[in-house]
Write an enzyme that holds these catalytic residues in place. Structure first.
Site, PDB file in Angstrom:
ATOM      1  N   ASN A  36      26.325  24.124  29.253  1.00  0.00           N
ATOM      2  CA  ASN A  36      25.766  23.088  28.404  1.00  0.00           C
ATOM      3  C   ASN A  36      26.343  23.092  26.988  1.00  0.00           C
ATOM      4  OD1 ASN A  36      23.871  21.605  26.752  1.00  0.00           O
ATOM      5  ND2 ASN A  36      22.353  21.790  28.369  1.00  0.00           N
ATOM      6  N   ASP A 162      22.884  36.119  24.918  1.00  0.00           N
ATOM      7  CA  ASP A 162      22.308  36.812  26.071  1.00  0.00           C
ATOM      8  C   ASP A 162      21.640  38.147  25.758  1.00  0.00           C
ATOM      9  OD1 ASP A 162      23.875  34.739  26.946  1.00  0.00           O
ATOM     10  OD2 ASP A 162      24.719  35.803  28.641  1.00  0.00           O
ATOM     11  N   GLU A 386      37.029  34.952  23.738  1.00  0.00           N
ATOM     12  CA  GLU A 386      35.629  34.522  23.789  1.00  0.00           C
ATOM     13  C   GLU A 386      34.920  34.928  22.492  1.00  0.00           C
ATOM     14  OE1 GLU A 386      31.764  34.931  26.802  1.00  0.00           O
ATOM     15  OE2 GLU A 386      33.565  36.123  27.181  1.00  0.00           O
TER      16      GLU A 386
END
Length: 415
Positions: A36, A162, A386
């Protein structure tokens, strides 16, 4: 140090290579689906060289919107046996196989930026998307607010951060002893030292199992879910989205009843996350009222939400002066700092960009420019990883990462 000679070309190549025809994967192998908030950032990157493709990215994300307005955090457009937990584990009944949770609602904000850039076709595409963006906002207002008006995350994956220390106390209270056997895939793609621990992952899966058992019925989950944390990420991004939706509705003459009241409620909620003892915006367990005592990069999204804070600005100035590659995802002076483990220390370029947007909007141009310059140096020096070690710049996690490439094209590469 790997000097990237033509980052513009490399960034475009990464977006094109990760394009799956209408949606973009975060990176090959590790993340094979549409995420998303990754998608919203990817769209900004595409907008620098292909406006039509930028719109398509957001439009594809909303093809997975549930009837009640929810937009899932993952859309499983194609089956990939290499990813866990896949659609069979989530057990959802949306229009496209998906997860049962959301992610920070940055789509409205990024779509507004694309719309403002697209003078030819922007109005028509925005008018088509607007009711869907508004429906998702209303879903969040209905199901994710705590008693103070702050926005809660009901799964660490939902906040996008997370394994942030913000969740440690709430997670420790959970019993995941009956979670059963499972095979996670992330640690086969990247160094396990850079990823969440098994203790954390057991609880992530347990929360998925609780949601599935409830049939993802939000009313039922208000009672059943042991994890509900009012969070700076969710609160600040929802507040910013509401502000952007209001501007869009006013400029295009679209109905957006209730948005002004929502903004007031969310502003109150945002201020409720101020931890005076810590001197920072912080997360709060909605079940116990306990503050997390965590200074994260999400704490600095206050300006992105339109919330001014002199104390956060002083903190940021110190961070810009003392951390070689800011903004770390967790304060290096705090006891749980880990320079490489995912959201417990590393620097994320896309979070820097969002912090930078807020700084610029509220007139802190010097700090915005500094942060953009430092993020640009990080990417041009160490590549499109990342995330990065905030002290050495060393790349970690997945490589050839979509949102890092998008950040370069839209923001960091312009320093």
């Amino acid at each position: 140090m790997n000097q990237h000679t033509n980052p513009d070309r490399e960034a475009r190549s990464i977006l094109i290579a990760n394009d799956r025809g209408g949606y973009t994967i975060p990176t090959e192998g590790l993340y094979p689906y549409q995420w998303n908030w990754d998608s919203a950032i990817a769209a900004l990157g595409f907008a620098q060289f292909d406006l039509d493709r930028a719109w398509t990215e957001i439009e594809t994300l909303f093809t997975g919107q549930w009837d009640d307005g929810m937009v899932p955090h993952i859309l499983f457009h194609q089956q990939d046996e290499g990813y866990f937990p896949g659609p069979d584990v989530w057990g959802c009944n949306g229009p496209i196989p998906s997860s049962g949770i959301i992610q920070p609602p940055i789509a409205a904000t990024m779509t507004r930026k694309i719309w403002e850039q697209d003078t030819a076709f922007g109005d028509a595409r925005m008018k088509a998307l607007f009711p869907k963006l508004l429906a998702w906002h209303r879903w969040i207002m209905k199901w994710r607010l705590d008693e103070f008006g702050a926005v809660c995350t009901t799964h660490p994956w939902e906040a996008g951060r997370d394994n942030a220390p913000d969740w440690d106390n709430s997670m420790a209270r959970m019993d995941a002893s009956d979670v059963g056997e499972y095979q996670r895939r992330d640690t086969s793609h990247v160094n396990s030292e850079d990823r969440p621990t098994k203790f954390d992952y057991d609880r992530y899966i347990k929360l998925v199992q609780i949601g599935r058992k409830a049939g993802w019925d939000q009313q039922e989950l208000l009672t059943l879910n042991p994890f509900r944390v009012a969070d700076p990420t969710m609160t600040f991004t929802t507040l910013r989205a509401a502000r952007d939706l209001l501007v869009i509705s006013e400029q295009l003459g679209l109905d957006a009843e209730g948005l002004s009241a929502d903004i007031e409620k969310l502003e109150t909620g945002a201020h409720s996350l101020w931890n005076e003892e810590l001197g920072s915006f912080d997360a709060r367990d909605a079940h116990t009222g306990e503050m997390a005592d965590s200074v994260s990069n999400a704490s600095y999204l206050c300006w992105y939400a339109g919330i001014e804070s002199d104390k956060m600005l002083e903190r940021l100035k110190t961070t810009l002066a003392t951390v070689p590659y800011p903004v770390p995802s967790y304060d290096p002076e705090m006891p749980k700092f880990d320079a490489r483990r995912y959201w417990r220390g590393p620097t994320w370029a896309f979070m820097n960009m969002m912090i930078g947007f807020g700084l610029q909007d509220l007139g802190h141009t010097e700090q915005a420019d500094q942060l953009r310059q430092k993020t640009g140096d990080l990417i041009s020096g160490f590549g499109f990883a990342e995330y990065f070690d905030p002290k050495t710049g060393s790349p970690a996690g997945g490589k050839a990462f979509t949102w890092t490439a998008a950040v370069w094209l839209h923001w960091a590469g312009r320093a």
